[in-house]
Design an enzyme around this catalytic site. Structure first.
Site, PDB file in Angstrom:
ATOM      1  N   GLU A 318      16.155  87.347  26.487  1.00  0.00           N
ATOM      2  CA  GLU A 318      17.630  86.797  27.134  1.00  0.00           C
ATOM      3  C   GLU A 318      17.957  85.560  25.775  1.00  0.00           C
ATOM      4  O   GLU A 318      18.837  84.479  26.639  1.00  0.00           O
ATOM      5  CB  GLU A 318      17.790  85.922  28.516  1.00  0.00           C
ATOM      6  CG  GLU A 318      16.863  87.184  29.270  1.00  0.00           C
ATOM      7  CD  GLU A 318      17.105  86.794  30.635  1.00  0.00           C
ATOM      8  OE1 GLU A 318      17.634  87.312  31.841  1.00  0.00           O
ATOM      9  OE2 GLU A 318      16.114  85.788  30.847  1.00  0.00           O
ATOM     10  N   ILE A 319      18.570  85.861  24.589  1.00  0.00           N
ATOM     11  CA  ILE A 319      19.333  85.087  24.142  1.00  0.00           C
ATOM     12  C   ILE A 319      20.438  85.982  23.655  1.00  0.00           C
ATOM     13  O   ILE A 319      21.040  86.916  23.042  1.00  0.00           O
ATOM     14  CB  ILE A 319      18.398  85.283  22.900  1.00  0.00           C
ATOM     15  CG1 ILE A 319      17.237  85.147  22.156  1.00  0.00           C
ATOM     16  CG2 ILE A 319      19.474  84.657  21.599  1.00  0.00           C
ATOM     17  CD1 ILE A 319      16.793  83.399  22.858  1.00  0.00           C
TER      18      ILE A 319
END
Length: 736
Positions: A318-319
């Site tokens: 989840e970057i």
């Protein structure tokens, strides 16, 4: 035989359940790889003794002491302490070839064989861990009747299908103290899980002591963290039970708690504070900062020494990269290094971290996002995206474990997890590629759990996942799984888990000690919470705004996912509509009716009722639903915490009235009007809408009852199976 097959179909029995009348059903979970019951039984009396032949060590003897303590608690017997000297005369003889791995490992041999006759039980295994797995099977086999306690005669050859069978517990978002972890390790051992994955750091907390960098836990944890000695205690507690402990330090995102003490490591200037809400946060490590790698080298080296397992998880999920895009220096670095984009920058970071971990003797695990052409193939990919993503990684040569479909925090029923397979029957992977799929992990993300409620969100559903990862793929009978899961749930309570007891404590606290109507209110809460479930997926977050400090003591926290009570009543309505009703309307000949009456006598008490009894049972239950509304009106006046129950009680009252009307039409043979059908289905649709982050799961059986009341003339031209398909199709809920 055709007549028997027809009658089995009419009774709604599966071929497997019909066969169990010859081979009695068992309660083992997970189901062993090979299992054969035989005539005879081994009595379990106060003279029950244990002997060991071959290898014996402190871990094996501690496991035997725990087993005998649990055996004593269930039988009431006081057994002789220690091991018997004569193995040939012992009630249980353990034959262990060796200690196995000094440090629990993914390639640990967990196989065992168990032979029980009327003279002795023999448990044989190549390692102590194999013995541990077999001891849990023995405890599950313990039975009793008027003649006393006994172990049935049986022959078992058992081994796990997958070597990696885990449970991830997020201790970062909501802190979980040691007693929570220990009791869940006992639960894991009971169902043969072998990996505890601890999600230790995230935006909301840094939960481990670092001695070179004490400011990390001092400023990033609110004081809730494990000292290194406490973590060693957990690791040893797990090792005693044949369970590995793998730490996860999520990076380069999910790292706000790091930046509270070290803002210079972030991609944007600070200051930073611990996040108190949930979601994907933008703060992210700066991969261009060499000081970051100096700190990570020191910290990860320290953690590599603390955690003995060969693997260390770096997260990597989840970057979104907003802070990278807004940092001119970082964007220039991407161009200079030829990294193309943010994904390339993350791969660069992962390479640097992998080099650090390799130096410290660890292999990397990461979520799907770590897969990149520049990343070495010796990492393990944990897939939250799904079997397709896992298969794609395997085709590229990566080992992997599946978590998609095992997100137990999302409140889906056990059947959904149970039928979710890391290697489904129609897998496109070659044999060699399938070998790269190591297994799976249930994931307990902790946004919506407290130490009080967490057990109820993990268990008993995780036992179904444990079976999927241990037992042969062909073991897929959902009805039988639920039957055994109900038994396993009580056995899990016996090892110390609180998934059954937490609810009554929450009810009593909410109602108050001085409530003059506490007994009546308690009974009403029991009925209502048994017919609701928390909303599925991520919907609670859209319905209730929460912070890290919000007490999780509301009605949705009291309700259980995959409610046993709701499922039982749905099964009762199913039996009536699709087994009993077709038989009543078809007016079978007398000799077939006599056969069916005899067959019913072999089923459960409720299944042996005649038609009129079925009608009365279901009508009485719907009347209870209908009559709850006034009680919850009073509860709402007296107890502000439970005011949110009023709309649900009102809906339950409405569906009780609708169901009673439908039953009248059905029993009297009167067809309701088309207008009635439309109005009732519309009201049921409204009742099905979530309220207080809860779903009224009792709606669906009443929807089917309404359709049956309007469609019953079709019974004269349909088989029982056609009738069932017809009603369920028309009663299918609208997609929201």
């Amino acid at each position: 035989m055709k007549t028997v097959a027809l009658l089995v179909t009419l009774l709604g029995l599966s071929v497997s359940s019909f066969a169990q009348s010859v081979n009695p059903p068992h309660n083992l979970m997970p189901v062993p790889a090979a299992l054969k019951f035989q005539p005879g039984r081994l009595p379990v009396t106060e003279q029950f003794t244990v002997a060991v032949r071959g290898h014996s060590d402190a871990r094996l003897q501690a496991a035997l002491a725990r087993m005998m303590a649990r055996l004593g608690a269930r039988t009431g017997f006081t057994f002789t302490r220690g091991l018997a000297s004569d193995a040939d005369k012992a009630s249980l003889m353990i034959a262990c070839q060796g200690p196995g791995k000094a440090i629990p490992a993914v390639d640990e041999d967990e196989t065992y064989t168990l032979e029980i006759n009327d003279r002795q039980a023999t448990l044989s295994a190549p390692t102590v861990v194999g013995v541990l797995r077999g001891l849990e099977t023995i405890l599950q086999l313990l039975n009793g009747d008027k003649d006393g306690h006994f172990l049935p005669a049986v022959s078992i050859q058992d081994k796990p299908r997958f070597p990696w069978r885990g449970l991830m517990i997020d201790i970062a978002r909501h802190w979980q103290p040691m007693e929570v972890i220990k009791r869940n390790l006992d639960g894991m051992a009971a169902v043969k899980l072998n990996v505890l994955h601890l999600h230790i750091t995230d935006d909301q907390g840094f939960r481990i002591e670092s001695k070179p960098y004490p400011e990390l836990q001092q400023r990033g944890s609110d004081g809730d963290f494990y000292t290194q000695d406490q973590m060693r205690e957990i690791i040893e507690y797990a090792r005693q039970r044949g369970i590995r402990v793998i730490p996860e330090f999520d990076m380069p995102g999910h790292t706000t708690a790091w930046f509270v003490s070290h803002p210079e490591l972030a991609s944007k200037p600070g200051p930073y504070e611990i996040e108190r809400t949930w979601g994907i946060m933008q703060p992210v490590m700066d991969p261009t900062n060499e000081k970051l790698y100096e700190l990570l080298d020191g910290f990860l080296g320290e953690m590599a020494a603390l955690f003995p397992d060969a693997y260390l998880h770096i997260g990597g999920d989840e970057i979104e990269g907003l802070h990278w895009k807004e940092n001119a220096k970082i964007q220039a670095f991407i161009q200079t290094k030829g990294l193309k984009d943010n994904h390339g920058l993350q791969a660069y970071f992962n390479q640097r971290v992998a080099q650090i971990l390799t130096k410290h003797g660890k292999r990397v695990i990461g979520w799907d996002e770590v897969v990149h052409p520049d990343i070495p193939k010796n990492i393990v990919v944990q897939s939250w995206r799904g079997p397709e993503s896992l298969a794609a990684a395997a085709r590229q040569g990566y080992s992997g474990i599946l978590s998609n479909g095992y997100y137990i925090d999302l409140m889906y029923p056990a059947r959904d997890h149970y039928l979710n397979d890391p290697i489904p029957a129609d897998t496109p992977l070659s044999i060699n590629e399938q070998k790269l799929i190591l297994g799976g992990e249930a994931t307990m993300w902790s946004e919506w759990v407290s130490p009080e409620t967490i057990d109820s969100r993990i268990w008993p559903r995780t036992a179904a996942i444990a079976e999927r990862l241990w037992s042969p793929r062909e073991v897929r009978d959902v009805a039988d799984m639920y039957r055994r899961l109900a038994v396993m749930s009580k056995q899990l309570e016996a090892v110390g888990l609180q998934h059954l007891t937490y609810q009554t404590a929450m009810w009593r606290r909410a109602l108050g000690a001085e409530n003059d109507r506490a007994t009546e209110f308690y009974s009403a809460l029991e009925i209502l919470t048994g017919l609701v479930e928390p909303v599925k997926g991520y919907r609670r977050g859209t319905m209730q705004q929460a912070t890290q400090s919000m007490p999780l003591t509301r009605l949705v926290d009291m309700a259980r996912p995959d409610s046993h009570s709701a499922r039982a009543w749905a099964h009762e309505f199913d039996n009536f509509l699709y087994d009993i009703l077709p038989l009543e309307k078809e007016n079978l000949p007398a000799h077939q009716r006599a056969f069916l009456d005899q067959a019913f006598s072999t089923r459960t008490v409720t299944q042996s009722k005649n038609y009129d009894d079925w009608v009365k049972t279901l009508t009485d239950e719907m009347r209870r639903w209908r009559d709850l509304k006034p009680t919850f009106e009073e509860i709402g006046v007296r107890i502000p915490l439970l005011q949110e129950a009023k709309p649900l009680a009102s809906d339950l009252s409405a569906i009780g009235k609708i169901g009673s009307q439908a039953m009248f039409y059905l029993v009297s043979g009167t067809l309701p009007s088309v207008e009635w059908r439309v109005i009732m289905l519309s009201r049921l649709d409204q009742a099905a809408l979530p309220k207080a982050a809860l779903e009224l799961v009792a709606v669906q059986p009443i929807r089917e009852l309404v359709i049956a009341a309007c469609e019953w003339p079709n019974l004269k031209t349909m088989t029982a199976e056609e009738w069932k398909r017809h009603v369920k199709t028309l009663a299918a809920p609208k997609k929201q």
